[in-house]
Design a protein around this motif. Structure first.
Motif, PDB file in Angstrom:
ATOM      1  N   THR A   1       0.840  -1.196   0.000  1.00 54.64           N
ATOM      2  CA  THR A   1       0.000   0.000   0.000  1.00 54.64           C
ATOM      3  C   THR A   1       0.875   1.247   0.000  1.00 54.64           C
ATOM      4  O   THR A   1       2.037   1.198   0.407  1.00 54.64           O
TER       5      THR A   1
ATOM      6  N   GLU B   1      -9.857  14.914  -4.421  1.00 59.48           N
ATOM      7  CA  GLU B   1      -9.924  13.626  -3.724  1.00 59.48           C
ATOM      8  C   GLU B   1     -10.431  13.805  -2.297  1.00 59.48           C
ATOM      9  O   GLU B   1     -11.219  12.999  -1.811  1.00 59.48           O
TER      10      GLU B   1
ATOM     11  N   GLY C   1     -12.777   1.669   1.812  1.00 59.61           N
ATOM     12  CA  GLY C   1     -12.967   1.091   0.482  1.00 59.61           C
ATOM     13  C   GLY C   1     -12.653   2.085  -0.611  1.00 59.61           C
ATOM     14  O   GLY C   1     -11.995   1.756  -1.609  1.00 59.61           O
ATOM     15  N   PHE C   2     -13.094   3.335  -0.436  1.00 58.91           N
ATOM     16  CA  PHE C   2     -12.830   4.365  -1.439  1.00 58.91           C
ATOM     17  C   PHE C   2     -11.349   4.714  -1.492  1.00 58.91           C
ATOM     18  O   PHE C   2     -10.790   4.917  -2.582  1.00 58.91           O
TER      19      PHE C   2
ATOM     20  N   CYS D   1      -8.869   2.746  -0.858  1.00 63.06           N
ATOM     21  CA  CYS D   1      -8.225   1.633  -1.569  1.00 63.06           C
ATOM     22  C   CYS D   1      -8.452   1.763  -3.076  1.00 63.06           C
ATOM     23  O   CYS D   1      -7.543   1.533  -3.863  1.00 63.06           O
ATOM     24  N   GLU D   2      -9.663   2.140  -3.449  1.00 62.17           N
ATOM     25  CA  GLU D   2     -10.000   2.343  -4.864  1.00 62.17           C
ATOM     26  C   GLU D   2      -9.135   3.446  -5.478  1.00 62.17           C
ATOM     27  O   GLU D   2      -8.634   3.305  -6.590  1.00 62.17           O
ATOM     28  N   LEU D   3      -8.954   4.546  -4.744  1.00 61.97           N
ATOM     29  CA  LEU D   3      -8.119   5.641  -5.236  1.00 61.97           C
ATOM     30  C   LEU D   3      -6.686   5.182  -5.507  1.00 61.97           C
ATOM     31  O   LEU D   3      -6.047   5.656  -6.436  1.00 61.97           O
ATOM     32  N   ASP D   4      -6.193   4.278  -4.670  1.00 62.46           N
ATOM     33  CA  ASP D   4      -4.822   3.786  -4.821  1.00 62.46           C
ATOM     34  C   ASP D   4      -4.717   2.547  -5.699  1.00 62.46           C
ATOM     35  O   ASP D   4      -3.626   2.025  -5.894  1.00 62.46           O
ATOM     36  N   GLY D   5      -5.852   2.062  -6.195  1.00 56.84           N
ATOM     37  CA  GLY D   5      -5.828   0.906  -7.089  1.00 56.84           C
ATOM     38  C   GLY D   5      -5.427  -0.387  -6.405  1.00 56.84           C
ATOM     39  O   GLY D   5      -4.805  -1.252  -7.028  1.00 56.84           O
TER      40      GLY D   5
ATOM     41  N   SER E   1      -6.752  -3.693  -3.679  1.00 54.31           N
ATOM     42  CA  SER E   1      -7.975  -4.351  -3.237  1.00 54.31           C
ATOM     43  C   SER E   1      -8.381  -3.818  -1.865  1.00 54.31           C
ATOM     44  O   SER E   1      -7.539  -3.428  -1.063  1.00 54.31           O
ATOM     45  N   ASN E   2      -9.675  -3.803  -1.640  1.00 50.25           N
ATOM     46  CA  ASN E   2     -10.233  -3.258  -0.412  1.00 50.25           C
ATOM     47  C   ASN E   2      -9.768  -4.082   0.783  1.00 50.25           C
ATOM     48  O   ASN E   2     -10.070  -5.260   0.892  1.00 50.25           O
TER      49      ASN E   2
ATOM     50  N   ASP F   1     -12.586  -5.867   2.701  1.00 48.63           N
ATOM     51  CA  ASP F   1     -13.450  -6.814   1.986  1.00 48.63           C
ATOM     52  C   ASP F   1     -13.338  -8.185   2.638  1.00 48.63           C
ATOM     53  O   ASP F   1     -12.318  -8.853   2.541  1.00 48.63           O
TER      54      ASP F   1
END
Length: 152
Positions: free
Chosen positions: A3, A76, A119-120, A122-126, A128-129, A132
């Protein structure tokens, strides 16, 4: 999972805020972005309304100059806050006439916001959540697909 520093730092700050009862959606210093930005409220000047997704003049200037605040661009930051407030049950932008949860500091309300924000992020950084949990329940040939690692 690898990360980014910004993601790891943001998750730690949000986790700490949640467990120390310092996560509160209606306060610019204690909301998701306020905590990510070290309990400061200067970010509120990037838009005209708390929870808005449109940058104001100051926000656009910072965005166009490529400024980052603890690794996040002004746009962001507004998106992060909107995700948090929406998941907590607020109608955006934040306004006393708009819908909001009956008990804004309820742990379930805050947890929903926390999960959505992580979750968002993680999405911004590409990546996986990290929150999850669905993989824990995936099956392959009537057996768990992934082994749950427990450390006691």
């Amino acid at each position: 999972m690898k990360t980014s520093n910004r993601l790891e730092s943001a998750i730690k700050k949000l986790y700490t805020a949640y467990y120390s009862n310092q996560l509160f959606p209606e306060c610019c210093k204690q909301c998701a972005v306020g905590n990510i930005l070290d309990k400061t409220d200067g970010w509120q000047h990037l838009s005209d309304y708390h929870g808005a997704l449109q940058l104001n003049y100051i926000g656009r200037v910072h965005q166009n100059l490529g400024r980052k605040f603890n690794g996040y661009s002004p746009l962001e930051l507004l998106q992060i806050e909107a995700v948090f407030l929406t998941a907590c049950g607020y109608q955006l932008p934040l306004h006393h006439k708009n819908n909001k949860p009956k008990i804004p500091n309820d742990n379930d309300v805050l947890f929903d916001g926390l999960i959505a924000v992580i979750g968002f992020l993680c999405e911004l950084d590409g990546v996986s959540n990290t929150m999850d949990y669905t993989k824990c329940f995936e099956l392959e040939n009537d057996s768990p697909k992934y082994e749950l690692e427990l450390s006691f």
